[in-house]
Design a protein around this motif. Structure first.
Motif, mmCIF file in Angstrom:
data_model
loop_
_atom_site.group_PDB
_atom_site.id
_atom_site.type_symbol
_atom_site.label_atom_id
_atom_site.label_comp_id
_atom_site.label_asym_id
_atom_site.label_seq_id
_atom_site.Cartn_x
_atom_site.Cartn_y
_atom_site.Cartn_z
ATOM 1 N N GLU A 24 29.568 42.425 49.818
ATOM 2 C CA GLU A 24 30.939 41.953 49.676
ATOM 3 C C GLU A 24 31.614 42.475 48.415
ATOM 4 O O GLU A 24 32.797 42.805 48.417
ATOM 5 C CB GLU A 24 30.973 40.413 49.676
ATOM 6 N N VAL A 25 30.862 42.574 47.334
ATOM 7 C CA VAL A 25 31.438 43.052 46.072
ATOM 8 C C VAL A 25 31.859 44.508 46.207
ATOM 9 O O VAL A 25 32.927 44.904 45.743
ATOM 10 C CB VAL A 25 30.438 42.858 44.910
ATOM 11 N N SER A 26 31.036 45.318 46.869
ATOM 12 C CA SER A 26 31.377 46.733 47.069
ATOM 13 C C SER A 26 32.633 46.880 47.917
ATOM 14 O O SER A 26 33.505 47.702 47.609
ATOM 15 C CB SER A 26 30.215 47.470 47.731
ATOM 16 N N CYS A 29 35.669 45.837 45.758
ATOM 17 C CA CYS A 29 36.000 46.854 44.748
ATOM 18 C C CYS A 29 36.675 48.060 45.393
ATOM 19 O O CYS A 29 37.663 48.580 44.862
ATOM 20 C CB CYS A 29 34.750 47.291 43.999
ATOM 21 N N ALA A 30 36.148 48.508 46.523
ATOM 22 C CA ALA A 30 36.740 49.657 47.216
ATOM 23 C C ALA A 30 38.165 49.338 47.657
ATOM 24 O O ALA A 30 39.070 50.162 47.494
ATOM 25 C CB ALA A 30 35.885 50.042 48.415
ATOM 26 N N LEU A 31 38.375 48.163 48.193
ATOM 27 C CA LEU A 31 39.711 47.779 48.652
ATOM 28 C C LEU A 31 40.690 47.688 47.487
ATOM 29 O O LEU A 31 41.851 48.079 47.611
ATOM 30 C CB LEU A 31 39.652 46.460 49.416
ATOM 31 N N SER A 55 31.704 40.698 56.849
ATOM 32 C CA SER A 55 32.155 40.343 55.494
ATOM 33 C C SER A 55 33.649 40.096 55.393
ATOM 34 O O SER A 55 34.148 39.735 54.333
ATOM 35 C CB SER A 55 31.790 41.461 54.511
ATOM 36 N N GLU A 56 34.377 40.275 56.484
ATOM 37 C CA GLU A 56 35.837 40.236 56.428
ATOM 38 C C GLU A 56 36.381 38.927 55.872
ATOM 39 O O GLU A 56 37.339 38.922 55.108
ATOM 40 C CB GLU A 56 36.413 40.473 57.822
ATOM 41 N N LEU A 57 35.789 37.811 56.236
ATOM 42 C CA LEU A 57 36.337 36.523 55.820
ATOM 43 C C LEU A 57 35.687 35.973 54.557
ATOM 44 O O LEU A 57 35.956 34.843 54.171
ATOM 45 C CB LEU A 57 36.249 35.519 56.966
ATOM 46 N N ASN A 58 34.874 36.783 53.909
ATOM 47 C CA ASN A 58 34.345 36.413 52.598
ATOM 48 C C ASN A 58 35.538 36.277 51.651
ATOM 49 O O ASN A 58 36.504 37.044 51.740
ATOM 50 C CB ASN A 58 33.374 37.502 52.126
ATOM 51 N N LEU A 59 35.489 35.319 50.757
ATOM 52 C CA LEU A 59 36.619 35.056 49.862
ATOM 53 C C LEU A 59 37.035 36.298 49.074
ATOM 54 O O LEU A 59 38.223 36.622 48.981
ATOM 55 C CB LEU A 59 36.278 33.916 48.898
ATOM 56 N N TYR A 60 36.070 37.034 48.511
ATOM 57 C CA TYR A 60 36.385 38.216 47.700
ATOM 58 C C TYR A 60 36.946 39.345 48.555
ATOM 59 O O TYR A 60 37.931 39.972 48.199
ATOM 60 C CB TYR A 60 35.147 38.699 46.948
ATOM 61 N N VAL A 61 36.319 39.587 49.695
ATOM 62 C CA VAL A 61 36.777 40.651 50.589
ATOM 63 C C VAL A 61 38.137 40.287 51.173
ATOM 64 O O VAL A 61 39.053 41.115 51.205
ATOM 65 C CB VAL A 61 35.748 40.934 51.700
ATOM 66 N N GLY A 62 38.289 39.050 51.623
ATOM 67 C CA GLY A 62 39.568 38.611 52.181
ATOM 68 C C GLY A 62 40.706 38.730 51.179
ATOM 69 O O GLY A 62 41.791 39.208 51.508
ATOM 70 N N SER A 63 40.448 38.329 49.952
ATOM 71 C CA SER A 63 41.474 38.439 48.906
ATOM 72 C C SER A 63 41.827 39.895 48.636
ATOM 73 O O SER A 63 43.005 40.236 48.461
ATOM 74 C CB SER A 63 40.978 37.793 47.614
ATOM 75 N N ALA A 64 40.814 40.751 48.616
ATOM 76 C CA ALA A 64 41.060 42.181 48.388
ATOM 77 C C ALA A 64 41.827 42.793 49.555
ATOM 78 O O ALA A 64 42.688 43.655 49.359
ATOM 79 C CB ALA A 64 39.743 42.916 48.171
ATOM 80 N N LEU A 65 41.530 42.347 50.778
ATOM 81 C CA LEU A 65 42.266 42.830 51.946
ATOM 82 C C LEU A 65 43.740 42.420 51.876
ATOM 83 O O LEU A 65 44.635 43.238 52.120
ATOM 84 C CB LEU A 65 41.643 42.295 53.240
ATOM 85 N N LEU A 82 45.227 36.492 55.508
ATOM 86 C CA LEU A 82 45.292 35.249 54.746
ATOM 87 C C LEU A 82 45.167 34.036 55.658
ATOM 88 O O LEU A 82 44.443 33.088 55.355
ATOM 89 C CB LEU A 82 46.601 35.190 53.960
ATOM 90 N N ALA A 83 45.824 34.076 56.806
ATOM 91 C CA ALA A 83 45.793 32.949 57.735
ATOM 92 C C ALA A 83 44.406 32.721 58.334
ATOM 93 O O ALA A 83 44.087 31.610 58.743
ATOM 94 C CB ALA A 83 46.813 33.166 58.850
ATOM 95 N N GLN A 84 43.569 33.752 58.367
ATOM 96 C CA GLN A 84 42.212 33.643 58.918
ATOM 97 C C GLN A 84 41.181 33.185 57.895
ATOM 98 O O GLN A 84 40.082 32.797 58.267
ATOM 99 C CB GLN A 84 41.753 34.996 59.470
ATOM 100 N N MET A 85 41.542 33.241 56.626
ATOM 101 C CA MET A 85 40.565 32.924 55.585
ATOM 102 C C MET A 85 40.206 31.439 55.600
ATOM 103 O O MET A 85 41.069 30.593 55.828
ATOM 104 C CB MET A 85 41.091 33.350 54.212
ATOM 105 N N PRO A 86 38.929 31.135 55.362
ATOM 106 C CA PRO A 86 38.491 29.737 55.341
ATOM 107 C C PRO A 86 39.241 28.936 54.273
ATOM 108 O O PRO A 86 39.468 29.417 53.171
ATOM 109 C CB PRO A 86 37.012 29.820 54.993
ATOM 110 N N GLY A 87 39.643 27.746 54.634
ATOM 111 C CA GLY A 87 40.310 26.867 53.675
ATOM 112 C C GLY A 87 41.809 27.068 53.590
ATOM 113 O O GLY A 87 42.500 26.332 52.901
ATOM 114 N N PHE A 88 42.326 28.076 54.292
ATOM 115 C CA PHE A 88 43.766 28.320 54.251
ATOM 116 C C PHE A 88 44.463 27.454 55.283
ATOM 117 O O PHE A 88 44.088 27.421 56.445
ATOM 118 C CB PHE A 88 44.081 29.794 54.529
ATOM 119 N N GLU A 89 45.470 26.729 54.860
ATOM 120 C CA GLU A 89 46.273 25.925 55.769
ATOM 121 C C GLU A 89 47.696 26.439 55.723
ATOM 122 O O GLU A 89 48.311 26.517 54.663
ATOM 123 C CB GLU A 89 46.231 24.455 55.368
#
Length: 101
Positions: A24-26, A29-31, A55-65, A82-89
């Motif tokens: 996820e970190v890689s 960083c790439a994004l 890894s798409e919905l991982n917090l770090y990857v999702g934020s970078a996307l 953003l709408a797919q990320m966990p915890g987003f309402e």
């Protein structure tokens, strides 16, 4: 001595071509590198790889996307991620245009 961003991205892509899945970190960083260089097509390829690896919905990857799509002027795609990320309402707020006379 720091490795230039394009060389780091090339190494990541080489790893992926060899069948090594980045963590996820890689991905994040790439994004972020791609967001800062306005490289939407390359970002979409990294996004597809993140989906394949789960890894798409991982917090770090999702934020970078979200960051990458927004900086590359693809705001609708940024919103979709953003709408797919966990915890987003999503709470839609409607704005009415105003004018000063």
């Amino acid at each position: 001595m720091a490795i230039p961003a394009c060389a780091r991205l090339a190494r990541l892509l080489q790893m992926m071509w060899q069948g090594i899945s980045p963590d996820e970190v890689s991905f994040a960083c790439a994004l972020r590198m791609l967001a800062n260089s306005d490289a939407l097509e390359a970002g979409k390829q990294i996004h597809a790889s993140a989906i394949k690896s789960g890894s798409e919905l991982n917090l770090y990857v999702g934020s970078a996307l979200v960051d990458m799509y927004a900086k590359c002027a693809s705001v609708e795609e940024a919103h979709n991620i953003l709408a797919q990320m966990p915890g987003f309402e999503y709470d839609q707020v409607r704005y009415a245009p105003t004018s000063k006379i």
